[in-house]
Every structure is written in C-alpha cells, then in structure tokens.
Design a protein around this motif. Structure first.
Motif, mmCIF file in Angstrom:
data_model
loop_
_atom_site.group_PDB
_atom_site.id
_atom_site.type_symbol
_atom_site.label_atom_id
_atom_site.label_comp_id
_atom_site.label_asym_id
_atom_site.label_seq_id
_atom_site.Cartn_x
_atom_site.Cartn_y
_atom_site.Cartn_z
ATOM 1 N N TYR A 170 35.939 46.481 46.801
ATOM 2 C CA TYR A 170 36.009 46.956 45.424
ATOM 3 C C TYR A 170 34.612 46.929 44.823
ATOM 4 C CZ TYR A 170 37.124 47.311 40.479
ATOM 5 O OH TYR A 170 37.172 47.711 39.170
ATOM 6 N N GLU A 171 34.173 48.064 44.283
ATOM 7 C CA GLU A 171 32.816 48.166 43.736
ATOM 8 C C GLU A 171 32.791 48.578 42.272
ATOM 9 O OE1 GLU A 171 30.472 50.649 46.272
ATOM 10 O OE2 GLU A 171 30.937 49.472 48.043
ATOM 11 N N GLY A 172 33.931 48.533 41.611
ATOM 12 C CA GLY A 172 33.994 48.932 40.205
ATOM 13 C C GLY A 172 33.505 47.825 39.285
ATOM 14 N N PRO A 173 33.693 48.026 37.983
ATOM 15 C CA PRO A 173 33.299 46.992 37.018
ATOM 16 C C PRO A 173 34.136 45.732 37.209
ATOM 17 C CG PRO A 173 34.611 48.680 35.946
ATOM 18 C CD PRO A 173 34.354 49.155 37.340
ATOM 19 N N ARG A 174 33.647 44.651 36.665
ATOM 20 C CA ARG A 174 34.361 43.380 36.769
ATOM 21 C C ARG A 174 35.755 43.535 36.161
ATOM 22 N NH1 ARG A 174 33.964 38.241 33.477
ATOM 23 N NH2 ARG A 174 34.848 36.690 34.873
ATOM 24 N N CYS A 175 36.756 43.090 36.881
ATOM 25 C CA CYS A 175 38.143 43.231 36.436
ATOM 26 C C CYS A 175 38.493 42.117 35.443
ATOM 27 C CB CYS A 175 39.084 43.152 37.635
ATOM 28 S SG CYS A 175 38.756 44.417 38.873
ATOM 29 N N PRO A 176 39.268 42.448 34.399
ATOM 30 C CA PRO A 176 39.655 41.419 33.428
ATOM 31 C C PRO A 176 40.575 40.376 34.049
ATOM 32 C CG PRO A 176 40.762 43.487 32.928
ATOM 33 C CD PRO A 176 39.812 43.759 34.055
ATOM 34 N N GLU A 177 40.493 39.150 33.533
ATOM 35 C CA GLU A 177 41.335 38.067 34.022
ATOM 36 C C GLU A 177 42.102 37.466 32.863
ATOM 37 O OE1 GLU A 177 41.131 33.798 36.363
ATOM 38 O OE2 GLU A 177 39.315 34.970 36.130
ATOM 39 N N SER A 178 43.395 37.276 33.084
ATOM 40 C CA SER A 178 44.215 36.624 32.059
ATOM 41 C C SER A 178 44.115 35.113 32.227
ATOM 42 C CB SER A 178 45.669 37.058 32.170
ATOM 43 O OG SER A 178 46.274 36.456 33.290
ATOM 44 N N PHE A 179 44.364 34.416 31.149
ATOM 45 C CA PHE A 179 44.441 32.965 31.190
ATOM 46 C C PHE A 179 45.873 32.511 30.949
ATOM 47 C CE2 PHE A 179 40.045 33.837 30.568
ATOM 48 C CZ PHE A 179 39.412 32.875 31.315
ATOM 49 N N LYS A 180 46.653 33.424 30.374
ATOM 50 C CA LYS A 180 48.056 33.156 30.076
ATOM 51 C C LYS A 180 48.827 34.454 30.240
ATOM 52 C CE LYS A 180 46.453 30.538 26.096
ATOM 53 N NZ LYS A 180 46.503 30.465 24.644
ATOM 54 N N VAL A 181 50.143 34.322 30.361
ATOM 55 C CA VAL A 181 51.030 35.489 30.314
ATOM 56 C C VAL A 181 52.173 35.166 29.360
ATOM 57 C CG1 VAL A 181 50.453 36.333 32.619
ATOM 58 C CG2 VAL A 181 52.398 34.797 32.336
ATOM 59 N N ARG A 182 52.635 36.196 28.667
ATOM 60 C CA ARG A 182 53.812 36.052 27.810
ATOM 61 C C ARG A 182 54.932 36.863 28.453
ATOM 62 N NH1 ARG A 182 52.004 36.536 22.565
ATOM 63 N NH2 ARG A 182 51.600 38.728 22.955
ATOM 64 N N ILE A 183 56.051 36.209 28.698
ATOM 65 C CA ILE A 183 57.194 36.846 29.338
ATOM 66 C C ILE A 183 58.372 36.780 28.376
ATOM 67 C CG2 ILE A 183 58.784 36.769 31.287
ATOM 68 C CD1 ILE A 183 56.486 35.396 32.875
ATOM 69 N N THR A 184 58.911 37.960 28.055
ATOM 70 C CA THR A 184 60.053 38.060 27.141
ATOM 71 C C THR A 184 61.217 38.677 27.893
ATOM 72 O OG1 THR A 184 58.469 38.423 25.332
ATOM 73 C CG2 THR A 184 60.800 38.916 24.881
ATOM 74 N N ALA A 185 62.344 37.999 27.885
ATOM 75 C CA ALA A 185 63.536 38.492 28.586
ATOM 76 C C ALA A 185 64.028 39.785 27.952
ATOM 77 C CB ALA A 185 64.628 37.436 28.533
ATOM 78 N N PRO A 186 64.668 40.647 28.739
ATOM 79 C CA PRO A 186 65.225 41.877 28.171
ATOM 80 C C PRO A 186 66.189 41.556 27.027
ATOM 81 C CG PRO A 186 65.478 41.865 30.560
ATOM 82 C CD PRO A 186 64.985 40.512 30.165
ATOM 83 N N GLY A 187 65.994 42.201 25.896
ATOM 84 C CA GLY A 187 66.863 41.993 24.746
ATOM 85 C C GLY A 187 66.494 40.807 23.880
ATOM 86 N N ALA A 188 65.564 39.970 24.316
ATOM 87 C CA ALA A 188 65.147 38.801 23.529
ATOM 88 C C ALA A 188 63.998 39.177 22.601
ATOM 89 C CB ALA A 188 64.727 37.663 24.449
ATOM 90 N N ARG A 189 63.842 38.421 21.555
ATOM 91 C CA ARG A 189 62.762 38.680 20.589
ATOM 92 C C ARG A 189 61.533 37.828 20.849
ATOM 93 N NH1 ARG A 189 65.581 39.714 14.807
ATOM 94 N NH2 ARG A 189 67.245 41.041 15.597
ATOM 95 N N ARG A 190 61.748 36.620 21.319
ATOM 96 C CA ARG A 190 60.624 35.706 21.527
ATOM 97 C C ARG A 190 60.416 35.472 23.010
ATOM 98 N NH1 ARG A 190 60.751 30.682 17.820
ATOM 99 N NH2 ARG A 190 58.548 31.140 17.645
ATOM 100 N N GLY A 191 59.152 35.448 23.384
ATOM 101 C CA GLY A 191 58.816 35.219 24.782
ATOM 102 C C GLY A 191 58.304 33.813 25.021
ATOM 103 N N ARG A 192 58.135 33.497 26.260
ATOM 104 C CA ARG A 192 57.552 32.224 26.691
ATOM 105 C C ARG A 192 56.145 32.496 27.201
ATOM 106 N NH1 ARG A 192 60.757 28.288 24.941
ATOM 107 N NH2 ARG A 192 62.898 28.501 25.599
ATOM 108 N N VAL A 193 55.235 31.590 26.909
ATOM 109 C CA VAL A 193 53.860 31.719 27.379
ATOM 110 C C VAL A 193 53.644 30.712 28.501
ATOM 111 C CG1 VAL A 193 51.424 31.515 26.745
ATOM 112 C CG2 VAL A 193 53.047 32.533 25.129
ATOM 113 N N LEU A 194 53.119 31.226 29.628
ATOM 114 C CA LEU A 194 52.787 30.384 30.774
ATOM 115 C C LEU A 194 51.293 30.481 31.040
ATOM 116 C CD1 LEU A 194 55.546 31.564 33.306
ATOM 117 C CD2 LEU A 194 55.664 29.608 31.774
ATOM 118 N N ARG A 195 50.700 29.403 31.505
ATOM 119 C CA ARG A 195 49.311 29.472 31.959
ATOM 120 C C ARG A 195 49.316 30.185 33.297
ATOM 121 N NH1 ARG A 195 46.672 23.579 30.719
ATOM 122 N NH2 ARG A 195 47.085 23.658 28.495
ATOM 123 N N GLU A 196 48.592 31.295 33.358
ATOM 124 C CA GLU A 196 48.624 32.105 34.573
ATOM 125 C C GLU A 196 47.353 32.935 34.643
ATOM 126 O OE1 GLU A 196 50.164 32.372 37.670
ATOM 127 O OE2 GLU A 196 52.082 32.971 36.808
#
Length: 180
Positions: free
Chosen positions: A135-161
């Motif tokens: 891979y020779e493109g620009p530096r790829c972004p990195e997440s520190f967390k992810v937010r996962i919201t279940a289908p039909g739910a309003r609030r998600g959970r945040v995980l360190r990832e």
C-alpha cells in the motif's frame, strides 16, 4: 334537593353495577396470552468483539456479538450501525459502515428477524482494508473507539477498538447464534 340526592344515588348505583360486570368479548386479554417479543433496546444488550481475521493485502474481518442481558426475549432485524471514532469520540471520515448482503467468507444473506431469548446471542461481521503490503497511498485513519448501535435501538455502546481503515467499512446483517 331530595330529588337531586335520589337521582344521584340511582345513577351512582347503576354505573357501579355496569362497571362491575365482566364482558366476555374481552376475556382473551385476561388469560395471560404471551405477548410477542419487542425490539431489543440498547440497554438490554451486551456488545462484544468476538473474533477477528487478517489476510494478505490488508483485508480484515471482525465479528461482534449482541447478547440479551434482560429477563425477557427481544428481536433484532437488519443491520447494526457501526461507527469508527477518533480519540475525541467524533466520527472518522468514511467511518460509518455500509450495509452489505454479502461479505468475504459469508453467503449472501438478506436481513432476517432474530429472536434473542434471555442470554441468547446474535452476531454480525465487518469487513475493511487496513492497507497491507504494497500500500502506497496516504496514511490511513485509525479509530480509537467504535460505537455499535443495534438495529432499531437509539443508543449505542462504545468499545475501545483500534481499526486502521484505508477504505470504507462494510457490515453484514445481524444473524442468530454465534460466528461460524
């Protein structure tokens, strides 16, 4: 005045006798007929990173699960909302997953209704590219967390990832059971 009191007493007695009667047309509501499960709410669910896999060329797969922590069954149908977040908790560019019926190592599958009994589990998969060898493109972004919201739910959970993503993230529909 006596007539008023007499009339009031007659009306009160008549109304009490009407309200005291049981109607047979609504008796099926009194028998305790079990209600169908409702859509899972975010607070009912535990979210967990289950497995991951890396292949040549930067291909990455991660499986996540939802577990019903409540004492009653609930349902899920569709796609979870998956968002990769920066250190400050803001959405990264191209950080929101795109729904896909087909991902690597999964058969093409449209969303289906999944019922989670108490303690039951459902899962989904994400797919992305982390750059990899050559891979020779620009530096790829990195997440520190992810937010996962279940289908039909309003609030998600945040995980360190930590996810390094050079292209968009793709996500499968929620499926019953555990990852295969």
């Amino acid at each position: 005045m006596r007539r008023f009191i007499l009339l009031f007493t007659i009306l009160a007695t008549a109304s009490l006798s009407v309200f005291g009667q049981t109607s047979t047309q609504f008796s099926h509501f009194k028998t305790g007929t079990p209600a169908s499960p409702t859509t899972c709410r975010g607070e009912q669910l535990k979210v967990k990173h289950v497995t991951d896999d890396a292949a040549m060329g930067g291909v990455r797969l991660i499986d996540y699960s939802f577990t019903n922590r409540s004492s009653s069954p609930c349902t899920l149908k569709g796609y979870a909302r998956f968002e990769a977040l920066n250190r400050a908790g803001r959405l990264l560019k191209h950080g929101r997953a795109v729904n896909r019926e087909e991902l690597p190592s999964l058969e093409k599958k449209a969303p289906e209704l999944v019922t989670l009994e108490p303690g039951g589990t459902a899962w989904f998969r994400i797919h992305f590219n982390a750059g990899g060898a050559g891979y020779e493109g620009p530096r790829c972004p990195e997440s520190f967390k992810v937010r996962i919201t279940a289908p039909g739910a309003r609030r998600g959970r945040v995980l360190r990832e930590g996810i390094t993503m050079c292209r968009r993230i793709e996500i499968s529909a929620v499926m019953s059971g555990v990852p295969q």
